[in-house]
Design a protein around this motif. Sequence first.
Motif, PDB file in Angstrom:
ATOM      1  N   VAL A  91      55.649  12.023  18.187  1.00 61.01           N
ATOM      2  CA  VAL A  91      56.724  12.175  18.969  1.00 61.01           C
ATOM      3  C   VAL A  91      56.643  13.349  20.200  1.00 61.01           C
ATOM      4  CG1 VAL A  91      58.352  11.625  17.292  1.00 61.01           C
ATOM      5  CG2 VAL A  91      57.449  14.016  17.024  1.00 61.01           C
ATOM      6  N   GLY A  92      57.463  13.698  20.614  1.00 61.89           N
ATOM      7  CA  GLY A  92      57.266  14.616  21.771  1.00 61.89           C
ATOM      8  C   GLY A  92      58.111  14.548  22.942  1.00 61.89           C
ATOM      9  N   PRO A  93      58.502  15.490  23.665  1.00 60.61           N
ATOM     10  CA  PRO A  93      59.217  15.382  24.991  1.00 60.61           C
ATOM     11  C   PRO A  93      58.786  14.180  25.853  1.00 60.61           C
ATOM     12  CG  PRO A  93      58.245  17.516  25.006  1.00 60.61           C
ATOM     13  CD  PRO A  93      57.976  16.783  23.823  1.00 60.61           C
ATOM     14  N   GLN A 116      60.588   7.655  20.859  1.00 62.71           N
ATOM     15  CA  GLN A 116      61.552   8.559  21.439  1.00 62.71           C
ATOM     16  C   GLN A 116      62.627   9.283  20.427  1.00 62.71           C
ATOM     17  OE1 GLN A 116      62.755   9.725  24.513  1.00 62.71           O
ATOM     18  NE2 GLN A 116      60.650   9.096  25.377  1.00 62.71           N
ATOM     19  N   HIS A 117      62.972   8.452  19.438  1.00 59.92           N
ATOM     20  CA  HIS A 117      63.971   8.713  18.419  1.00 59.92           C
ATOM     21  C   HIS A 117      63.061   9.497  17.396  1.00 59.92           C
ATOM     22  CE1 HIS A 117      65.374   4.868  20.108  1.00 59.92           C
ATOM     23  NE2 HIS A 117      66.452   5.470  20.365  1.00 59.92           N
ATOM     24  N   ALA A 118      62.728  10.682  17.708  1.00 57.45           N
ATOM     25  CA  ALA A 118      62.274  11.491  16.766  1.00 57.45           C
ATOM     26  C   ALA A 118      62.469  11.810  15.359  1.00 57.45           C
ATOM     27  CB  ALA A 118      62.044  12.757  17.253  1.00 57.45           C
ATOM     28  N   LYS A 119      63.806  11.854  15.156  1.00 54.33           N
ATOM     29  CA  LYS A 119      64.507  12.098  13.891  1.00 54.33           C
ATOM     30  C   LYS A 119      63.946  10.962  12.911  1.00 54.33           C
ATOM     31  CE  LYS A 119      67.668  15.020  15.371  1.00 54.33           C
ATOM     32  NZ  LYS A 119      69.173  14.781  15.847  1.00 54.33           N
ATOM     33  N   GLN A 120      64.675   9.839  13.591  1.00 56.41           N
ATOM     34  CA  GLN A 120      64.599   8.329  12.490  1.00 56.41           C
ATOM     35  C   GLN A 120      63.062   8.127  12.258  1.00 56.41           C
ATOM     36  OE1 GLN A 120      66.356   9.068  15.402  1.00 56.41           O
ATOM     37  NE2 GLN A 120      68.631   8.244  15.317  1.00 56.41           N
ATOM     38  N   LEU A 163      60.325  10.003  12.352  1.00 55.25           N
ATOM     39  CA  LEU A 163      59.756  11.116  11.565  1.00 55.25           C
ATOM     40  C   LEU A 163      60.062  10.823   9.973  1.00 55.25           C
ATOM     41  CD1 LEU A 163      59.601  14.357  13.546  1.00 55.25           C
ATOM     42  CD2 LEU A 163      57.665  12.982  12.820  1.00 55.25           C
ATOM     43  N   VAL A 196      53.242  15.912  17.054  1.00 54.38           N
ATOM     44  CA  VAL A 196      54.164  16.256  17.982  1.00 54.38           C
ATOM     45  C   VAL A 196      53.002  16.502  19.186  1.00 54.38           C
ATOM     46  CG1 VAL A 196      55.771  17.997  18.733  1.00 54.38           C
ATOM     47  CG2 VAL A 196      55.765  17.244  16.407  1.00 54.38           C
ATOM     48  N   HIS A 213      51.541  20.076  16.486  1.00 58.43           N
ATOM     49  CA  HIS A 213      51.733  20.189  15.159  1.00 58.43           C
ATOM     50  C   HIS A 213      51.324  18.887  14.597  1.00 58.43           C
ATOM     51  CE1 HIS A 213      54.526  23.527  16.316  1.00 58.43           C
ATOM     52  NE2 HIS A 213      54.926  22.582  17.157  1.00 58.43           N
ATOM     53  N   LEU A 260      57.561  17.957   9.311  1.00 59.04           N
ATOM     54  CA  LEU A 260      57.848  18.016  10.591  1.00 59.04           C
ATOM     55  C   LEU A 260      59.296  18.192  11.063  1.00 59.04           C
ATOM     56  CD1 LEU A 260      55.356  15.599  12.363  1.00 59.04           C
ATOM     57  CD2 LEU A 260      55.203  18.106  12.622  1.00 59.04           C
ATOM     58  N   ASP A 309      60.424  21.638  10.097  1.00 58.31           N
ATOM     59  CA  ASP A 309      60.138  22.539  10.714  1.00 58.31           C
ATOM     60  C   ASP A 309      60.682  22.555  12.318  1.00 58.31           C
ATOM     61  OD1 ASP A 309      57.691  24.093  10.783  1.00 58.31           O
ATOM     62  OD2 ASP A 309      56.815  22.852  12.289  1.00 58.31           O
ATOM     63  N   ARG A 310      61.627  21.773  12.514  1.00 58.18           N
ATOM     64  CA  ARG A 310      62.152  21.645  13.877  1.00 58.18           C
ATOM     65  C   ARG A 310      63.117  22.858  14.139  1.00 58.18           C
ATOM     66  NH1 ARG A 310      63.083  16.558  16.353  1.00 58.18           N
ATOM     67  NH2 ARG A 310      65.333  16.657  15.675  1.00 58.18           N
TER      68      ARG A 310
HETATM   69  P1  ADP Z   1      66.290  12.924  18.537  1.00 56.60           P
HETATM   70  O1  ADP Z   1      65.840  12.007  19.797  1.00 56.60           O
HETATM   71  O2  ADP Z   1      65.704  12.018  17.210  1.00 56.60           O
HETATM   72  O3  ADP Z   1      67.596  12.971  18.376  1.00 56.60           O
HETATM   73  P2  ADP Z   1      65.747  15.444  19.426  1.00 56.60           P
HETATM   74  O4  ADP Z   1      66.528  15.222  20.671  1.00 56.60           O
HETATM   75  O5  ADP Z   1      66.326  16.578  18.356  1.00 56.60           O
HETATM   76  O6  ADP Z   1      65.448  13.927  18.330  1.00 56.60           O
HETATM   77  O7  ADP Z   1      64.485  16.036  19.667  1.00 56.60           O
HETATM   78  C1  ADP Z   1      64.120  16.764  20.509  1.00 56.60           C
HETATM   79  C2  ADP Z   1      62.816  16.771  21.270  1.00 56.60           C
HETATM   80  O8  ADP Z   1      61.961  17.513  20.112  1.00 56.60           O
HETATM   81  C3  ADP Z   1      62.136  15.400  21.181  1.00 56.60           C
HETATM   82  O9  ADP Z   1      61.681  15.149  22.408  1.00 56.60           O
HETATM   83  C4  ADP Z   1      61.238  15.302  19.972  1.00 56.60           C
HETATM   84  O10 ADP Z   1      60.170  14.472  20.339  1.00 56.60           O
HETATM   85  C5  ADP Z   1      60.617  16.896  19.796  1.00 56.60           C
HETATM   86  N1  ADP Z   1      60.110  16.887  18.279  1.00 56.60           N
HETATM   87  C6  ADP Z   1      60.553  16.234  17.349  1.00 56.60           C
HETATM   88  N2  ADP Z   1      60.052  16.869  16.287  1.00 56.60           N
HETATM   89  C7  ADP Z   1      59.508  18.113  16.454  1.00 56.60           C
HETATM   90  C8  ADP Z   1      58.828  19.129  16.013  1.00 56.60           C
HETATM   91  N3  ADP Z   1      58.616  18.983  14.604  1.00 56.60           N
HETATM   92  N4  ADP Z   1      58.320  20.039  16.778  1.00 56.60           N
HETATM   93  C9  ADP Z   1      58.462  20.164  18.115  1.00 56.60           C
HETATM   94  N5  ADP Z   1      58.909  19.040  18.762  1.00 56.60           N
HETATM   95  C10 ADP Z   1      59.803  18.033  18.056  1.00 56.60           C
END
Ligand code: ADP
Length: 225
Positions: free
Chosen positions: A35-37, A192-196, A198, A206, A214, A221, A224-225
């Motif tokens: 995952v990641g931006p 892209q759907h980081a929460k689901q 993970l 990340v 990380h 993870l 940790d957010r």
């Molecule tokens: P979602 O898309 O599931 O709603 P968020 O919008 O909350 O997730 O995530 C914001 C950004 O942070 C996303 O680009 C995601 O990939 C990234 N991210 C996810 N987990 C972590 C983490 N543990 N540390 C840093 N960045 C993270």
Amino acid sequence: MALLEMKDVRGGYGDTDILQGVSLTVGAREIVVIVGPNGAGKSTAMKAVFGLLEVRGGSVVFDGEDITGWAPHRIVRRGICYVPQVDNVFREMTVHENFEMGAFLRRGELSAAFDRVYGLFPDLKAKRRNLAGDLSGGQRQMVAMGRALMLSPKLLLLDEPTAGLSPKYMEQIFRIARDVRDAGVSILLVEQHAKQALAFCDRGYVLATGANRHQGTGGALLADR
Ligand code: ADP
Ligand code: ADP
């Protein structure tokens, strides 16, 4: 020993290094998510595993063999299949014909491979004579996954398999990914759907601006957010 190990991988397109030291592992029977931006290099990291990127530093070791710099067709034969992000089923072919195309590198009898894949995607079995182009986006994604699985890879690479899908299909794709893992295939996916993602994976990384920051279990993870 990990099934896949990327060690300090650097590389990119043209002169620009997008990856600036990506290290990750995928174990046997493990689902690992990246995952990641947006623009962090997640898809690029996956392309580096599949030989679609000029790797200028570091190494990619798969199943005990250094595959850095190998061409994709060799990597496929070695046991890695890749489902790119684009919607890439053959729309003018039926589901069954798509699966047959997936098996074109396979020798011998295909019936066991069809049985296994239809076992993972029972909904598609009922639709095997339908044109892939007539299916929903979620079902087309399953066709793409099934096509890759016809080669019985050891590792399946999925680039944003749930992109543009409804929550219902996202859950279904994740559930099938677990079935695939339980059948002995490791999975590395970009999400892209980081929460689901993970929450469902075994382990995650990340990525931010070309390097991983990380890693840990999905739960760690998330906390940790
Ligand atoms: P979602 O898309 O599931 O709603 P968020 O919008 O909350 O997730 O995530 C914001 C950004 O942070 C996303 O680009 C995601 O990939 C990234 N991210 C996810 N987990 C972590 C983490 N543990 N540390 C840093 N960045 C993270
Ligand atoms: P992510 O998957 O994390 O969103 P990508 O790996 O797709 O990120 O892209 C990382 C960076 O590489 C971005 O800046 C993107 O513009 C660039 N990039 C991606 N594909 C290409 C390409 N084929 N040629 C040149 N630059 C590219």
